[in-house]
Scaffold this motif. Sequence first.
Motif, PDB file in Angstrom:
ATOM      1  N   THR A 195       0.829  -1.209   0.000  1.00  0.00           N
ATOM      2  CA  THR A 195       0.000   0.000   0.000  1.00  0.00           C
ATOM      3  C   THR A 195       0.864   1.259   0.000  1.00  0.00           C
ATOM      4  N   ILE A 198       2.634   2.088  -3.429  1.00  0.00           N
ATOM      5  CA  ILE A 198       1.850   2.802  -4.441  1.00  0.00           C
ATOM      6  C   ILE A 198       2.018   4.307  -4.302  1.00  0.00           C
ATOM      7  N   GLN A 227       5.043   0.921 -14.541  1.00  0.00           N
ATOM      8  CA  GLN A 227       4.286   2.137 -14.234  1.00  0.00           C
ATOM      9  C   GLN A 227       5.080   3.419 -14.464  1.00  0.00           C
ATOM     10  N   SER A 522      -3.942  -2.540  -4.358  1.00  0.00           N
ATOM     11  CA  SER A 522      -2.568  -2.033  -4.365  1.00  0.00           C
ATOM     12  C   SER A 522      -1.554  -3.022  -4.919  1.00  0.00           C
ATOM     13  N   PRO A 524       0.487  -4.414  -7.632  1.00  0.00           N
ATOM     14  CA  PRO A 524       0.784  -3.920  -8.983  1.00  0.00           C
ATOM     15  C   PRO A 524       0.405  -4.934 -10.065  1.00  0.00           C
ATOM     16  N   LEU A 531      -1.278   2.416 -12.418  1.00  0.00           N
ATOM     17  CA  LEU A 531      -1.028   3.234 -11.232  1.00  0.00           C
ATOM     18  C   LEU A 531      -2.014   4.392 -11.131  1.00  0.00           C
ATOM     19  N   ARG A 538      -9.120   4.978  -5.053  1.00  0.00           N
ATOM     20  CA  ARG A 538      -8.874   4.612  -3.667  1.00  0.00           C
ATOM     21  C   ARG A 538      -9.956   5.139  -2.731  1.00  0.00           C
TER      22      ARG A 538
END
Length: 545
Positions: A195, A198, A227, A522, A524, A531, A538
């Motif tokens: 988490t 990110i 990302q 979260s 990936p 991303l 969220r």
Amino acid sequence: MADDTLLAMKGLVIEATSYPPGEPPKNVTLVHGVDLTLKRGKVLGLIGESGAGKSTIGLSAMSFGRGGVRLTGGTIHLNGREIRLADAKALRSLRGREVTYVSQSAIASFNPAKQIMEQVIETSLSHGLMQKPEAEARARALFRKLGLPNPDTIGSRYPHQVSGGQLQRCMTAMALCPKPDLVIFDEPTTALDVTTQIDVLAAIKEAIRDTQVAALYITHDLAVVAQVADEIMVLRHGRMVELGETGQIITAPREDYTKALVSVRGIEHQEKPPSAPILQVQNVTARYRGTNFDVLKNISVELPPGQTLAVVGESGSGKSTLARAITGLLPPTSGRMVFNGRTLSPNLAGRTKDDLREIQMIYQMADTAMNPRQTVGTIIGRPLEFYFGLKGAERDRRVQDLLDHIEMGKGFADRYPAELSGGQKQRVCIARALAANPKLIICDEVTSALDPLVADGILKLLLNLQAEANVAYLFITHDLATVRAISDKIAVMFKGAVVRYGQKSDVLEPPFDDYTDLLLSSVPEMEVGWLEKVIAHRKMESAGN
């Protein structure tokens, strides 16, 4: 050389000297003739497993070799100048001015006795790039850009007074403060919770975009580098395997090794049905001695034999503390634990030898879990002697059986830990746990320090051993991809409490509470643009922020 080319390496060769025990020193080639080009404002991802040469090549961009490493061949052009053979004065001038570095462990890189602001602006002042008021104003602007709380005052804190994710962003601010042309990001999110990772990743990507700095982004996680990178170079054993645009590498890789990286974590574990438990944790509450707050709050979970309970959550959620309570290292203040039909003593001293034997533990860092002066045979043989009294040839035969079980075979019993790879060390720790013939093994983040391909092999090994020995696993992790691959039941922990618990299929089925949704979202994914999508949707911030 084109005007927009910032960094160009041609035929780069990097060597080191190894000192094998009992043998004369010998030269080892770490990087074999690698070519690399990076344009201004672009990000090149360097990806591969441990030992691929990622960090070694990254550090060569400032003509630096760590730990006796030597840059022995090829050319390195930075801003049009050849720097591989530059003298010490020229290198001091470019390091921290034209090229800066962000390491994997921010906590190990900051001086604990100095305030954050003093360290963030130090390079800018030492190179005479700006005066102190200007440097502090730039640092505060970077703190704000990187999403740090209280950006005007966080610089007055000491490193231990901020979280791991916040300190990693402070280190990024330190690297960006001198307005460099190139930043080397060396696994900057690997040590962070999924988490928190990110938030740091998003902050780094935005800072790169807004400052137009070029970057080398080093990682072993292809989903993470997808990302931020414009191009990705895949490395193995010091050689380039494949180079291409990010979209091509993750959707249409050409080389077999790249395809293996893209398809990693393809394990499918069929969830087992509920059955009578071998372990029952009943209303356990615990606190550390000398404190006045609970670190475990009324925890109740069950684990059947031959099944896996994954305990998932970010750092500080209480996962490893629960393991300490189960093993008797942290006696609960209330509640009880029942194992194999008997109530366990709350503290280690009150446990029987069978209690100790039947509950084993595998630790996150295999390096520190083994005595470096003992051979593999001695390490695995110790529980055989202690619990079963095996000695001599009988013990050696059992050690070899266990090595065969963990797919290492002959020739390893006489080796020392330093002669093993990270994955091999973790396999030895698994064999040591199995030597006690346990009914329950607590696996505390056993794959988080390993490369994805190596971690994949460890998970497959654990599942095979579980099928053979009917051993139960309590699997502590913050990685939901691992949870999906190995678990039958899941307990989600947040701030010392279990917020979601049940069979895997139920826990991973919506609707979710906000924290479980944060964890799940979260992880990936191998998708360009993932991303931005996850940040936009969220529902809550991580506790690490």
